[in-house]
Design a protein around this motif. Structure first.
Motif, short mmCIF file in Angstrom:
data_model
loop_
_atom_site.label_atom_id
_atom_site.label_comp_id
_atom_site.label_asym_id
_atom_site.label_seq_id
_atom_site.Cartn_x
_atom_site.Cartn_y
_atom_site.Cartn_z
N LEU A 142 -21.23 -69.81 -23.39
CA LEU A 142 -19.91 -70.01 -23.99
C LEU A 142 -19.10 -71.04 -23.19
O LEU A 142 -18.45 -71.90 -23.77
CB LEU A 142 -19.15 -68.68 -24.07
CG LEU A 142 -17.76 -68.76 -24.72
CD1 LEU A 142 -17.85 -69.28 -26.16
CD2 LEU A 142 -17.08 -67.39 -24.70
N TRP A 143 -19.17 -70.97 -21.87
CA TRP A 143 -18.42 -71.90 -21.02
C TRP A 143 -18.85 -73.33 -21.28
O TRP A 143 -18.00 -74.22 -21.45
CB TRP A 143 -18.63 -71.52 -19.55
CG TRP A 143 -17.77 -72.31 -18.59
CD1 TRP A 143 -16.47 -72.05 -18.27
CD2 TRP A 143 -18.16 -73.45 -17.83
NE1 TRP A 143 -16.03 -72.98 -17.34
CE2 TRP A 143 -17.05 -73.85 -17.06
CE3 TRP A 143 -19.35 -74.19 -17.72
CZ2 TRP A 143 -17.07 -74.95 -16.19
CZ3 TRP A 143 -19.37 -75.27 -16.85
CH2 TRP A 143 -18.24 -75.64 -16.10
N LEU A 144 -20.15 -73.57 -21.34
CA LEU A 144 -20.64 -74.94 -21.59
C LEU A 144 -20.23 -75.42 -22.97
O LEU A 144 -19.83 -76.58 -23.15
CB LEU A 144 -22.16 -75.00 -21.42
CG LEU A 144 -22.67 -74.90 -19.98
CD1 LEU A 144 -24.18 -74.70 -19.96
CD2 LEU A 144 -22.26 -76.13 -19.17
N SER A 145 -20.30 -74.55 -23.96
CA SER A 145 -19.91 -74.91 -25.32
C SER A 145 -18.43 -75.27 -25.40
O SER A 145 -18.05 -76.31 -25.96
CB SER A 145 -20.24 -73.76 -26.27
OG SER A 145 -19.79 -74.04 -27.56
N VAL A 146 -17.58 -74.43 -24.82
CA VAL A 146 -16.14 -74.66 -24.83
C VAL A 146 -15.80 -75.92 -24.03
O VAL A 146 -14.99 -76.75 -24.46
CB VAL A 146 -15.39 -73.41 -24.27
CG1 VAL A 146 -13.95 -73.72 -23.95
CG2 VAL A 146 -15.49 -72.26 -25.26
N LEU A 147 -16.43 -76.08 -22.88
CA LEU A 147 -16.17 -77.25 -22.04
C LEU A 147 -16.55 -78.53 -22.77
O LEU A 147 -15.81 -79.52 -22.74
CB LEU A 147 -16.93 -77.14 -20.72
CG LEU A 147 -16.78 -78.34 -19.78
CD1 LEU A 147 -15.32 -78.51 -19.34
CD2 LEU A 147 -17.71 -78.20 -18.58
N GLY A 148 -17.70 -78.53 -23.45
CA GLY A 148 -18.12 -79.72 -24.19
C GLY A 148 -17.11 -80.14 -25.24
O GLY A 148 -16.78 -81.32 -25.36
N LYS A 149 -16.59 -79.18 -25.97
CA LYS A 149 -15.58 -79.48 -27.00
C LYS A 149 -14.29 -79.97 -26.35
O LYS A 149 -13.64 -80.89 -26.85
CB LYS A 149 -15.31 -78.24 -27.85
CG LYS A 149 -16.48 -77.89 -28.75
CD LYS A 149 -16.26 -76.57 -29.47
CE LYS A 149 -17.51 -76.18 -30.23
NZ LYS A 149 -17.45 -74.82 -30.75
N HIS A 150 -13.91 -79.36 -25.24
CA HIS A 150 -12.69 -79.75 -24.53
C HIS A 150 -12.82 -81.19 -24.00
O HIS A 150 -11.90 -81.99 -24.14
CB HIS A 150 -12.43 -78.77 -23.40
CG HIS A 150 -11.11 -78.94 -22.74
ND1 HIS A 150 -9.91 -78.68 -23.36
CD2 HIS A 150 -10.79 -79.35 -21.48
CE1 HIS A 150 -8.92 -78.92 -22.52
NE2 HIS A 150 -9.43 -79.33 -21.37
#
Length: 193
Positions: A142-150
């Motif tokens: 989840l962290w990597l997914s959210v970070l990528g979008k951010h």
């Protein structure tokens, strides 16, 4: 500037602005604009340069907030290393942009300002809370997914100032952000696949 080059620049500018509007419309946070003090065109800067620093500072602060969530939630070496890298580089960028704003006699965004959390590209309290409740592999994914979008929203912000800015140090920083964050997003994509 030649007429043809001027038309190309206006076309690129229009395309970037439409893209920014579309991204804003897709944001999960409430969409409002961050007020930018009226500075007009003065010397070697434009409104776009000021807006970039005023919006990128809170964006970077939230990226650092994401990096801070890593402690105690994962032992993944890639995630831990990326979080440490983010804290260092984005803190340095904040110091740089804050210096520009002060030199232009423009207010540096206050930490914890609730209005900036409504900017397009910012994470919602629900997204942060969801990360806070996870650990291990579930957190990493989840962290990597959210970070990528951010990071992608940061790239879009940087593209606007590249097209419209006049302050060469700002556009240089924006170009570095675009190149670095695109590479980071691609690397994150590989880790998630």
């Amino acid at each position: 500037m030649s007429t043809r080059r001027s038309r190309k620049r206006r076309s690129l500018t229009a395309t970037l602005l439409v893209s920014a509007i579309l991204v804003a419309g897709c944001s999960s946070a409430a969409v409002t604009t961050t007020p930018v003090q009226a500075v007009g065109l003065a010397g070697d800067r434009a409104d776009a340069d000021v807006r970039f620093s005023q919006e990128m500072i809170p964006h970077h602060r939230q990226t650092i907030q994401l990096a801070d969530l890593v402690d105690g939630r994962t032992e993944n070496p890639y995630v831990r290393g990326l979080a440490a890298k983010i804290k260092k580089s984005e803190s340095a960028d904040i110091d740089l942009m804050s210096g520009w704003l002060r030199s232009w006699k423009v207010e540096v965004p206050a930490e914890g300002d609730r209005a900036v959390h409504d900017m397009p590209g910012m994470l919602s309290a629900t997204q942060i809370s969801s990360l806070e409740r996870r650990s291990g592999a579930a957190f990493d994914k989840l962290w990597l997914s959210v970070l990528g979008k951010h990071l992608n929203s940061g790239v879009q912000m940087a593209q606007v100032v590249i097209a419209l800015g006049r302050h060469r140090p700002t556009t240089r920083l924006a170009e570095e952000l675009v190149a670095g964050q695109r590479a980071q997003i691609a690397e994150i994509g590989k880790k998630l696949s």
